[in-house]
Design an enzyme around this catalytic site. Structure first.
Site, PDB file in Angstrom:
ATOM      1  N   ASP A 164       4.833   1.648  -5.350  1.00  0.00           N
ATOM      2  CA  ASP A 164       5.089   0.217  -5.175  1.00  0.00           C
ATOM      3  C   ASP A 164       5.428  -0.431  -6.510  1.00  0.00           C
ATOM      4  OD1 ASP A 164       3.779  -0.625  -2.181  1.00  0.00           O
ATOM      5  OD2 ASP A 164       3.162   1.268  -3.057  1.00  0.00           O
ATOM      6  N   ASN A 224       8.221   0.920   3.063  1.00  0.00           N
ATOM      7  CA  ASN A 224       8.687  -0.093   4.008  1.00  0.00           C
ATOM      8  C   ASN A 224       9.660  -1.089   3.375  1.00  0.00           C
ATOM      9  OD1 ASN A 224       6.017  -0.718   2.758  1.00  0.00           O
ATOM     10  ND2 ASN A 224       6.405  -2.751   3.598  1.00  0.00           N
ATOM     11  N   HIS A 320      -3.327  -3.540   5.065  1.00  0.00           N
ATOM     12  CA  HIS A 320      -2.596  -2.452   5.733  1.00  0.00           C
ATOM     13  C   HIS A 320      -3.528  -1.487   6.465  1.00  0.00           C
ATOM     14  CE1 HIS A 320       1.035  -3.913   3.939  1.00  0.00           C
ATOM     15  NE2 HIS A 320       0.621  -3.686   2.708  1.00  0.00           N
ATOM     16  N   HIS A 347       1.716   1.787  -0.788  1.00  0.00           N
ATOM     17  CA  HIS A 347       1.626   0.755   0.241  1.00  0.00           C
ATOM     18  C   HIS A 347       0.524  -0.272  -0.026  1.00  0.00           C
ATOM     19  CE1 HIS A 347       3.009  -0.987   3.872  1.00  0.00           C
ATOM     20  NE2 HIS A 347       2.041  -0.570   4.665  1.00  0.00           N
ATOM     21  N   HIS A 349      -1.748  -2.240  -2.409  1.00  0.00           N
ATOM     22  CA  HIS A 349      -1.537  -2.587  -3.812  1.00  0.00           C
ATOM     23  C   HIS A 349      -2.853  -2.571  -4.579  1.00  0.00           C
ATOM     24  CE1 HIS A 349       2.221  -4.861  -2.241  1.00  0.00           C
ATOM     25  NE2 HIS A 349       2.380  -3.542  -2.236  1.00  0.00           N
TER      26      HIS A 349
END
Length: 446
Positions: A164, A224, A320, A347, A349
């Site tokens: 990320d 994503n 998530h 995904h 963070h």
């Protein structure tokens, strides 16, 4: 050839039109998983960066250069030019004295009706000697020379892991720390540029990471934020990602750029790059490929097997929750039977490390799961965790940073997580890992 000021005015106009379009895409971002997730308590994020083309660049100046491994002794060089230029890479072991050359291919893509990429060139060079510094130039352009050192053909080998990443002040801090770290290969478990439909951010990202990505192979999988599909306007997912980040899926008999595998250290380390947003159901292309790929791994020869994906299968953060659960239910037994040593995810963070686990329970023959989605994204940190902390979760902290996996030999590797909240690469978590191939209790019966 259009003048540089004209191209920049045209680029600014396209950016303005794209920004207007983005006002209507906020709902689409949330539907694709790119928006704020419940449970986030984000501290103030640092500024979002945008890296422009160098003032002295012209239309044929190579930019956004990055490299990736292709097989045991080759490297793919990818770069972009604004105007037409040859897809050639000249390379050699002496600066400005190359002696070898490779011809590749050129492509481009359009995104909606408002953006057209530059010319995306790629060329595979090699065979290359392990542990050797090579100098190279792209499109025969003498204005910019690059270099890299090939990974070693045997252990030890060192991987940097960042997820990320995005392009913020925190991203810059993370990249600075990595640039001061000796490493051989970088692994990125998804969510690269955080372009989120605004395509010039892909160009900015390519320029931001170029100093590192042109000198060390970057091996990535998708997240994503890399999907970027828009109903009717741009229905094809991963259009930008696939156009810009060609990974060596063909070499591992994968039918898709969204999942593949590769070897490092002369085959002593096997890496699985899985697709959280590609079909993973039983009978899917990815499922069948994973079964076949792991069946080829000889653990007498391959000491380590490492998995990389985006949505974590194990997660005690409020953010998530459960988003990797279906993939876990479908593929975890395959991973377990393959005696995968470590699984890296992004995904979320924040950072979290689990014990060896299988089916939600501690298991000495299961992989260690590590979430490292803290590279520097613009959305901030996921600060809220579930309490009490489950026994399988050994360390967790919401901070930006990066990880280093130093595979020392066939039995032991050192994992360290370096947080950078205060712009200093502080080692906040570390653990020695023993390979499952070295654990007699986990050896599979032939």
């Amino acid at each position: 050839m259009a003048s540089l000021p004209f191209r920049r005015r045209r680029l600014r106009l396209r950016r303005l039109l794209l920004l207007l379009l983005l006002l209507f895409l906020a709902v689409a971002v949330g539907c694709s998983g790119g928006g704020a997730a419940s449970g986030y308590n984000r501290p103030k994020a640092r500024e979002t960066l945008f890296v422009f083309e160098a003032d002295d660049a012209d239309g044929v100046t190579p930019q956004q250069v990055h490299i990736s491994m292709v097989g045991p002794d080759r490297m793919r060089v990818t770069w972009i030019t604004d105007d037409d230029a040859p897809a050639t890479v000249d390379y050699g072991t002496k600066t400005e004295n190359y002696g070898m050359s490779s011809v590749g291919s050129t492509s481009s893509y359009s995104y909606t009706m408002l953006y057209k990429s530059g010319n995306i060139h790629e060329a595979v060079i090699g065979p290359l000697v392990p542990g050797t510094v090579y100098y190279y130039r792209c499109s025969g352009n003498p204005s910019r020379e690059f270099y890299f050192k090939t990974p070693p053909a045997k252990l030890p080998i060192k991987f940097v892991v960042i997820g990320d990443l995005g392009q913020t002040g925190w991203t810059n801090s993370t990249l600075t720390h990595i640039s001061n770290t000796r490493h051989d290969v970088l692994l990125l478990p998804g969510d690269l540029s955080y372009a989120d439909f605004y395509q010039p951010r892909w160009d900015s990202f390519g320029r931001l990471i170029e100093p590192l990505a042109s000198s060390h192979p970057w091996m990535v999988t998708q997240g994503n934020h890399d999907i970027e599909s828009i109903p009717f306007l741009q229905p094809k997912p991963f259009k930008s990602y696939n156009a810009r980040w060609h990974m060596p899926f063909e070499q591992s008999a994968s039918p898709s750029n969204l999942f593949y595998s590769f070897d490092a250290a002369g085959g002593q380390v096997h890496l699985l790059m899985l697709g959280s947003y590609a079909d993973f159901g039983v009978g899917s292309d990815q499922y069948r490929w994973l079964m076949a790929d792991l069946a080829k791994v000889d653990r007498e020869r391959t000491a380590w097997v490492i998995g990389v994906l985006h949505a974590p299968w194990y997660n005690t953060n409020e953010a998530h929750q459960g988003e990797g659960e279906e993939m876990r239910k479908t593929m975890e037994e395959v991973i377990y039977d393959g005696r995968v040593d470590v699984v890296f995810a992004g995904h979320v963070h924040a950072y979290e490390r689990f014990t060896r686990v299988f089916n939600n329970k501690e298991d000495q023959c299961g992989p260690i799961h590590i979430t490292i989605g803290d590279g520097g994204n613009r959305e901030g940190l996921a600060s809220d965790y579930m309490n009490p902390q489950p026994s399988i979760s050994l360390f967790r902290q919401a901070s930006f940073g990066h990880g280093q996996l130093d595979v020392v030999n066939s039995t032991h590797a050192l994992w360290t997580w370096h947080r950078n909240d205060d712009d200093e690469p502080v080692v906040a978590d570390s653990v020695w890992i023993t390979s499952l191939a070295a654990n007699s209790a986990c050896k599979k019966q032939k």
